[in-house]
Every structure is written in C-alpha cells, then in structure tokens.
Design an enzyme around this catalytic site. Structure first.
Site, PDB file in Angstrom:
ATOM      1  N   ASP A  55     -11.079  -8.649   7.576  1.00 26.93           N
ATOM      2  CA  ASP A  55     -12.488  -8.515   7.186  1.00 26.93           C
ATOM      3  C   ASP A  55     -13.161  -9.885   7.156  1.00 26.93           C
ATOM      4  O   ASP A  55     -14.341 -10.016   7.491  1.00 26.93           O
ATOM      5  CB  ASP A  55     -12.623  -7.858   5.810  1.00 26.93           C
ATOM      6  CG  ASP A  55     -12.788  -6.352   5.940  1.00 26.93           C
ATOM      7  OD1 ASP A  55     -12.283  -5.797   6.929  1.00 26.93           O
ATOM      8  OD2 ASP A  55     -13.410  -5.741   5.053  1.00 26.93           O
ATOM      9  N   ASP A  85      -5.336  -6.861   5.847  1.00 24.95           N
ATOM     10  CA  ASP A  85      -6.530  -6.116   5.446  1.00 24.95           C
ATOM     11  C   ASP A  85      -7.621  -7.111   5.046  1.00 24.95           C
ATOM     12  O   ASP A  85      -8.775  -7.036   5.490  1.00 24.95           O
ATOM     13  CB  ASP A  85      -6.141  -5.217   4.259  1.00 24.95           C
ATOM     14  CG  ASP A  85      -7.232  -4.249   3.871  1.00 24.95           C
ATOM     15  OD1 ASP A  85      -8.275  -4.215   4.548  1.00 24.95           O
ATOM     16  OD2 ASP A  85      -7.050  -3.520   2.879  1.00 24.95           O
ATOM     17  N   TYR A 120       0.824  -1.215   0.000  1.00 25.57           N
ATOM     18  CA  TYR A 120       0.000   0.000   0.000  1.00 25.57           C
ATOM     19  C   TYR A 120       0.860   1.267   0.000  1.00 25.57           C
ATOM     20  O   TYR A 120       0.378   2.348  -0.284  1.00 25.57           O
ATOM     21  CB  TYR A 120      -0.951   0.026   1.200  1.00 25.57           C
ATOM     22  CG  TYR A 120      -2.037  -1.038   1.168  1.00 25.57           C
ATOM     23  CD1 TYR A 120      -2.261  -1.791   0.022  1.00 25.57           C
ATOM     24  CD2 TYR A 120      -2.837  -1.283   2.272  1.00 25.57           C
ATOM     25  CE1 TYR A 120      -3.226  -2.769  -0.018  1.00 25.57           C
ATOM     26  CE2 TYR A 120      -3.817  -2.267   2.238  1.00 25.57           C
ATOM     27  CZ  TYR A 120      -4.003  -3.006   1.093  1.00 25.57           C
ATOM     28  OH  TYR A 120      -4.976  -3.975   1.061  1.00 25.57           O
ATOM     29  N   LYS A 147       3.398 -15.690   2.311  1.00 18.65           N
ATOM     30  CA  LYS A 147       3.270 -16.415   1.038  1.00 18.65           C
ATOM     31  C   LYS A 147       4.694 -16.725   0.587  1.00 18.65           C
ATOM     32  O   LYS A 147       5.140 -16.333  -0.494  1.00 18.65           O
ATOM     33  CB  LYS A 147       2.510 -15.508   0.041  1.00 18.65           C
ATOM     34  CG  LYS A 147       2.161 -16.170  -1.268  1.00 18.65           C
ATOM     35  CD  LYS A 147       1.034 -17.170  -1.180  1.00 18.65           C
ATOM     36  CE  LYS A 147       0.786 -17.833  -2.515  1.00 18.65           C
ATOM     37  NZ  LYS A 147      -0.085 -19.016  -2.433  1.00 18.65           N
ATOM     38  N   ASP A 188      -3.113 -18.317   1.775  1.00 20.51           N
ATOM     39  CA  ASP A 188      -4.294 -18.947   1.163  1.00 20.51           C
ATOM     40  C   ASP A 188      -4.879 -20.004   2.099  1.00 20.51           C
ATOM     41  O   ASP A 188      -6.098 -20.102   2.277  1.00 20.51           O
ATOM     42  CB  ASP A 188      -3.971 -19.540  -0.227  1.00 20.51           C
ATOM     43  CG  ASP A 188      -2.563 -20.099  -0.336  1.00 20.51           C
ATOM     44  OD1 ASP A 188      -1.807 -20.029   0.658  1.00 20.51           O
ATOM     45  OD2 ASP A 188      -2.214 -20.619  -1.409  1.00 20.51           O
TER      46      ASP A 188
END
Ligand code: NAD
Length: 360
Positions: free
Chosen positions: A251, A247, A141, A191, A223
């Site tokens: 959620d 992020d 980001y 990852k 994942d």
C-alpha cells in the site's frame, strides 16, 4: 494459442472496468491471432443476490477449469452490516483458497505522465519500476492460536506468526524466477533482528539463492524498507516478503503510482504441467460505490491486470508489452479518467478502454 479465461466482473465499478479489460483482451487476441474462450461467472454481492452465496459452487468449478481468472471487484454497501460469512468480500477469500494462489504480485511503476500526481518529489520517484511479491496464504493472518479471551483487566488478544520451510522456499523461488526475467535484483524483507519467523525466512531465502547465482540478493529489514520505498524507490527491482509486511509495504508502494485506479495485481499459485502459473488477476481497488454506474472509473488497473495475465499465465511477453505500452501511450496523450486530474476534459471508462485498444 487457446486462452480459456473465467471473467468475474463482481460488483460496482468492477463490472465497468472488467468490460474494458475484456475489450482489450479481445483486441490482443485479434491482433496476435489467439483464440479466446471467455466464460462469465458470479462472485460477491451479485452472487449473493442470484444464488444466496458470495462464492457459488458453480464459480469454484469454472475457476478450476479455466487457465486464468480475471476479477473486477466485489462489495455492495447494502451488505456492510451483514455477518462476515455473508458478505461479498468472503467470495474473494473463497476463490483465492480454491485456486491456491499463495503469491500476490503487485507491480509498482511511476509513469512520467503521472509524476506530478504523486505527493513525493519527482526526482526521488522518477524511474520507479518494481514488483512487490507478498506471501498470501500464511503468516500472522492465518496462524493459530488466535482470538480474544477474558474480560475486564484480564481481557487479552493473541495472534500467531508462523511459517514453515516449504512456504518460504516456494515464494522465494517464485521471486527469484521473476527477478531473473527482470534486472536480476531481489530484496528479501524481514525483521530477523527480532523475530524467529524472520530468522527462518532469511535462512531459507539464502539456501534458495544458491539455485539462482545470477540474481543479486540483499536482505532489508522491514522498517528500513518502509523508509527506502519513499527515499529511494528506484533501488528496488523485485521485493519479496511475508504476508503482513507485504500488505503494508504494497500500500505504501501505491503512493508511487499516482492513483489507486492505476494498480494491477496478480495472485499466483502452482505451475501447471503446461508451464503456466495458476493465476487470479484483479485491479487493487474495490467496487467504489461512490462512483459506480457513472462510467468514470479508471480502467487502467484492470487493463494492467490483463497484461499481467498474458505474461504470467500464458507466457505471452510481446502481447503483455503491447498492452503496457498502450497504457503508457494513453497516459502520455492525456486520455485519462477524472481521478488522474487531466488538464482537459476527462474521458469516460469506455473511452479510455477504446483508446487503449486503438493504441494496441
Ligand atoms: P475503493 O477502492 O472501492 O474506493 C476508494 C476510493 O478510491 C473511492 O473514492 C473510489 O471512488 C476511488 N477509486 C477506486 N477505484 C477507482 C478507479 N478505478 N477509478 C477512480 N477512482 C477509484 O475502496 P473502499 O471505498 O474502501 O471500498 C468499497 C467496497 O469495495 C467495499 O465494499 C470494500 O469491501 C470493497 N473492496 C473490494 C476489494 C476487492 O474486490 N479486491 C478491494 C478493496 C475494497
């Protein structure tokens, strides 16, 4: 203890839920004999209206002087088409930057009284109690180069995921400290089978782990973590991960809690000489223009953020527990707002705040 707190109610339901959170703070201060110094400041749409800026200099000064900051929510529909620099949400980025809060802590709990509100099967989510620790000021980001260039078939976009040792080590250390205060289990999510940033992430987390031999560390690929969060959420205690993975995963975690109005959050920076962490505390939800001014917003996410503040910025574990227990007891008594779909008539925002104070 002196509790110097900056309160930024913000916009929409931010003002309504913050009023109840402050009421709970006053109740805690009264019951446990703490001295409360509250200052109120402007952030978001109301700040634009009153000063022309979503993050006035005066608010930055007040935040730097306070021990901790309690925020409602920002955002007003009238600014929806304004350029990014003049939108209320820019105030959020400003205050996070000024405070240097690099770790976003999102506790995710399944309350027994709300278990039927979740779309997931009861037996899978019962007993869920975890904290997701998301790195907040690095990664893709913020990385450069970034941007969109060229036109037509040649048009291309680029973002950069980058982390250095120091950024990884400080968030890992914070997550290990948190795990030490809980069930002593840390899941580091990456990852590393594909990304170099994740390989460095894993290497540094393993190095930091040597300082915390009493905490059990596991590495989970992102994942697989996304799947485990809904298949077997009770296996997690503290989860630490980089900005974008956090992020998305946090959620997903919200689904486990029943309503967005339930979720608190804490954004934490460096430790002060007093041993307390610099902190910004806010519910996860936004300003909810669709229900603003109707006294029906759920204040429990904001009140849970007060509990997080008492714990992380002031080290007041007993007080934090009293607030969390009070939240649980109003839920058990069915004293809740409309979003939690009570069997009897819903309570107002103010009534829920009053019920929490009474339970404390
Ligand atoms: P939102 O979280 O404000 O609302 C989403 C939905 O959830 C709405 O239907 C709302 O009524 C409901 N809801 C939210 N909080 C609730 C609560 N406490 N009790 C009951 N119901 C609740 O998200 P949105 O509608 O996408 O955004 C509205 C505005 O808020 C926008 O301007 C957005 O930019 C801003 N926003 C701010 C923050 C923040 O301040 N941290 C976070 C998200 C969105």
């Amino acid at each position: 203890m002196n509790l110097n707190i900056l309160v930024l109610p913000g916009d929409g339901i931010g003002t309504e839920v913050t009023r109840e959170a402050v009421r709970v703070l006053r109740r805690v201060a009264e019951k446990y004999s703490h001295t409360l110094h509250l200052t109120e400041g402007l952030l978001g749409g109301i700040a634009i209206h009153k000063t022309g800026s979503p993050f006035p200099d005066e608010t930055a000064r007040l935040a730097a002087d306070a021990d901790a900051t309690l925020l409602g929510a920002v955002g007003l529909p009238e600014f929806d088409n304004a350029p990014p620099a003049q939108r209320p949400e820019r105030g959020l980025l400003g205050i996070r930057k000024v405070l240097g809060v690099y770790a976003n802590l999102r506790p995710v709990r399944t309350y027994e009284a709300l278990i039927d509100s979740s779309p997931l099967k009861n037996e899978r989510i019962r007993g869920t109690d975890m904290i997701i620790v998301r790195e907040l000021t690095g990664g893709i980001y913020y990385g450069t180069p970034r941007g969109i260039q060229g036109e037509g078939d040649e048009e291309r976009a680029c973002n950069t995921m980058t982390y250095n040792r120091a950024e990884i080590a400080r968030i890992a250390r914070m997550a290990f400290h948190l795990a030490r205060q809980r069930r002593r289990k840390l899941a580091s999510v990456d990852k590393s089978n594909v990304l170099e940033t994740s390989q460095l992430w894993r290497k540094v987390v393993v190095e930091v782990a040597a300082e915390f031999p009493d905490v059990e560390l596991e590495h989970v690929l992102v994942d697989n973590c996304a799947m485990q969060l809904v298949l077997n959420p009770t296996r997690f205690d503290v989860v630490v991960t980089e900005n974008m993975f956090g992020d998305i995963l946090s959620d997903e975690g919200a689904v486990l809690a029943g309503s967005i109005g339930m979720l608190p959050s804490a954004s934490i920076g460096e430790k002060k000489p007093s041993g307390a962490w610099v902190g910004l505390y806010e519910p996860v939800h936004g300003s909810a223009p669709d229900i603003a001014g109707q006294n029906k917003a759920n204040p429990l996410g904001a009140i849970g953020s007060v509990a997080a503040m008492l714990e992380y910025s002031f080290g007041l574990m007993e007080e934090a527990k009293a607030v969390n227990n009070a939240i649980e007891s109003v839920l058990n008594a069915g004293k809740v707002t409309a979003d939690l779909k009570p069997k009897t008539a819903p309570l107002t925002t103010e009534q829920v705040g009053a019920a929490v104070c009474e339970a404390i």
